[in-house]
Motif scaffolding. Sequence first.
Motif, short mmCIF file in Angstrom:
data_model
loop_
_atom_site.label_atom_id
_atom_site.label_comp_id
_atom_site.label_asym_id
_atom_site.label_seq_id
_atom_site.Cartn_x
_atom_site.Cartn_y
_atom_site.Cartn_z
N MET A 36 0.82 -1.21 0.00
CA MET A 36 0.00 0.00 0.00
C MET A 36 0.85 1.26 0.00
N LEU A 37 2.05 1.18 0.59
CA LEU A 37 2.96 2.32 0.50
C LEU A 37 3.37 2.52 -0.95
N SER A 38 3.57 1.44 -1.67
CA SER A 38 3.89 1.54 -3.10
C SER A 38 2.74 2.19 -3.87
N VAL A 39 1.52 1.84 -3.53
CA VAL A 39 0.36 2.45 -4.17
C VAL A 39 0.35 3.95 -3.90
N CYS A 40 0.52 4.33 -2.64
CA CYS A 40 0.52 5.76 -2.29
C CYS A 40 1.67 6.49 -2.95
N ARG A 41 2.80 5.83 -3.03
CA ARG A 41 3.98 6.44 -3.65
C ARG A 41 3.78 6.70 -5.15
N GLN A 42 2.91 5.93 -5.79
CA GLN A 42 2.63 6.18 -7.20
C GLN A 42 1.96 7.54 -7.40
N TYR A 43 1.23 7.98 -6.42
CA TYR A 43 0.50 9.24 -6.53
C TYR A 43 1.23 10.40 -5.86
N ASP A 130 0.96 16.79 -11.93
CA ASP A 130 0.14 15.99 -11.03
C ASP A 130 -1.15 15.46 -11.65
N GLY A 131 -1.82 16.29 -12.45
CA GLY A 131 -3.06 15.85 -13.10
C GLY A 131 -2.82 14.71 -14.07
N TYR A 132 -1.79 14.84 -14.89
CA TYR A 132 -1.44 13.79 -15.85
C TYR A 132 -1.08 12.52 -15.10
N LYS A 133 -0.27 12.69 -14.04
CA LYS A 133 0.20 11.55 -13.26
C LYS A 133 -0.97 10.79 -12.63
N MET A 134 -1.91 11.53 -12.07
CA MET A 134 -3.05 10.88 -11.42
C MET A 134 -3.88 10.09 -12.43
N ILE A 135 -4.18 10.70 -13.57
CA ILE A 135 -4.97 10.01 -14.59
C ILE A 135 -4.19 8.81 -15.12
N PHE A 136 -2.91 8.98 -15.38
CA PHE A 136 -2.08 7.88 -15.87
C PHE A 136 -2.11 6.71 -14.89
N ASN A 137 -1.90 7.00 -13.61
CA ASN A 137 -1.91 5.94 -12.59
C ASN A 137 -3.27 5.26 -12.50
N LEU A 138 -4.33 6.04 -12.48
CA LEU A 138 -5.66 5.45 -12.37
C LEU A 138 -5.98 4.57 -13.57
N GLY A 158 -13.93 13.17 -21.41
CA GLY A 158 -13.00 13.66 -22.43
C GLY A 158 -11.75 14.26 -21.80
N THR A 159 -11.91 14.90 -20.65
CA THR A 159 -10.76 15.47 -19.95
C THR A 159 -9.83 14.35 -19.48
N SER A 160 -10.42 13.27 -18.98
CA SER A 160 -9.62 12.13 -18.56
C SER A 160 -8.83 11.57 -19.74
N LYS A 161 -9.49 11.40 -20.87
CA LYS A 161 -8.82 10.87 -22.06
C LYS A 161 -7.72 11.81 -22.52
N SER A 162 -8.00 13.09 -22.49
CA SER A 162 -7.03 14.09 -22.92
C SER A 162 -5.80 14.09 -22.01
N GLN A 163 -6.04 14.07 -20.70
CA GLN A 163 -4.93 14.07 -19.74
C GLN A 163 -4.06 12.83 -19.94
N LEU A 164 -4.69 11.68 -20.18
CA LEU A 164 -3.94 10.45 -20.42
C LEU A 164 -3.11 10.58 -21.71
N SER A 165 -3.71 11.12 -22.73
CA SER A 165 -3.01 11.30 -24.00
C SER A 165 -1.78 12.20 -23.83
N HIS A 166 -1.96 13.30 -23.11
CA HIS A 166 -0.83 14.21 -22.85
C HIS A 166 0.25 13.52 -22.00
N ALA A 167 -0.18 12.74 -21.00
CA ALA A 167 0.78 12.02 -20.15
C ALA A 167 1.59 11.03 -20.98
N ARG A 168 0.90 10.29 -21.82
CA ARG A 168 1.59 9.30 -22.67
C ARG A 168 2.59 9.98 -23.59
N LYS A 169 2.17 11.11 -24.17
CA LYS A 169 3.05 11.84 -25.08
C LYS A 169 4.30 12.32 -24.34
N MET A 170 4.12 12.86 -23.13
CA MET A 170 5.27 13.32 -22.34
C MET A 170 6.19 12.15 -21.98
#
Length: 186
Positions: A36-43, A130-138, A158-170
């Motif tokens: 669970m520490l690993s889970v929290c550390r992801q965020y 942080d927003g990209y990271k959260m969506i990517f992790n989820l 659509g915002t979730s999809k967009s944030q994921l797309s931007h995260a993946r691109k980065m």
Amino acid sequence: MKIIHLHQEETKIIKLAVENNRQAQQQIYSKFSSKMLSVCRQYIKDIQLAEDVMITAFMKVFTNLKNFEHKGSFEGWIRRIMVNECISYLRVQKKVKFAEDEFFVEESFNEIDSQFTVDQIQFLIDALPDGYKMIFNLYAIEGYKHNEIAKMLGINEGTSKSQLSHARKMLQTQITILKKQDNGTE
């Protein structure tokens, strides 16, 4: 040889923990705290803050243990509490902002080259906003669908999809840079 029925043992420990048996609660904590520490550390990038959030989440686990219905994985139930607590922490800290961006590009990005260590991959994920990271992790780590993420975070699908797309691109850009550095071409 004695066969131990793990599910029955887990059910017994949970029952004792519901009755405020400290030894049973300690067993649960010991069994799941490192995962669970690993889970929290992801965020949450900072390990001490991640540990604080994990401890707060475990308090919620023990407070709400009577509500666990034994219908699914106990570990999954705990994990969901951890993820929700991380999201709540980040919201309170106002560290997450989601741009209402309906534009996204569906890309295939299923594998990260195996030449990278877990620490390198975690470093790249930590470098995301942080927003990209959260969506990517989820989405990529926890396996939530965009409609679930949108509901969980109070944003548009659509915002979730967009944030994921931007995260993946980065991430792809950073992976390309790392590959070039490892190959000595940059």
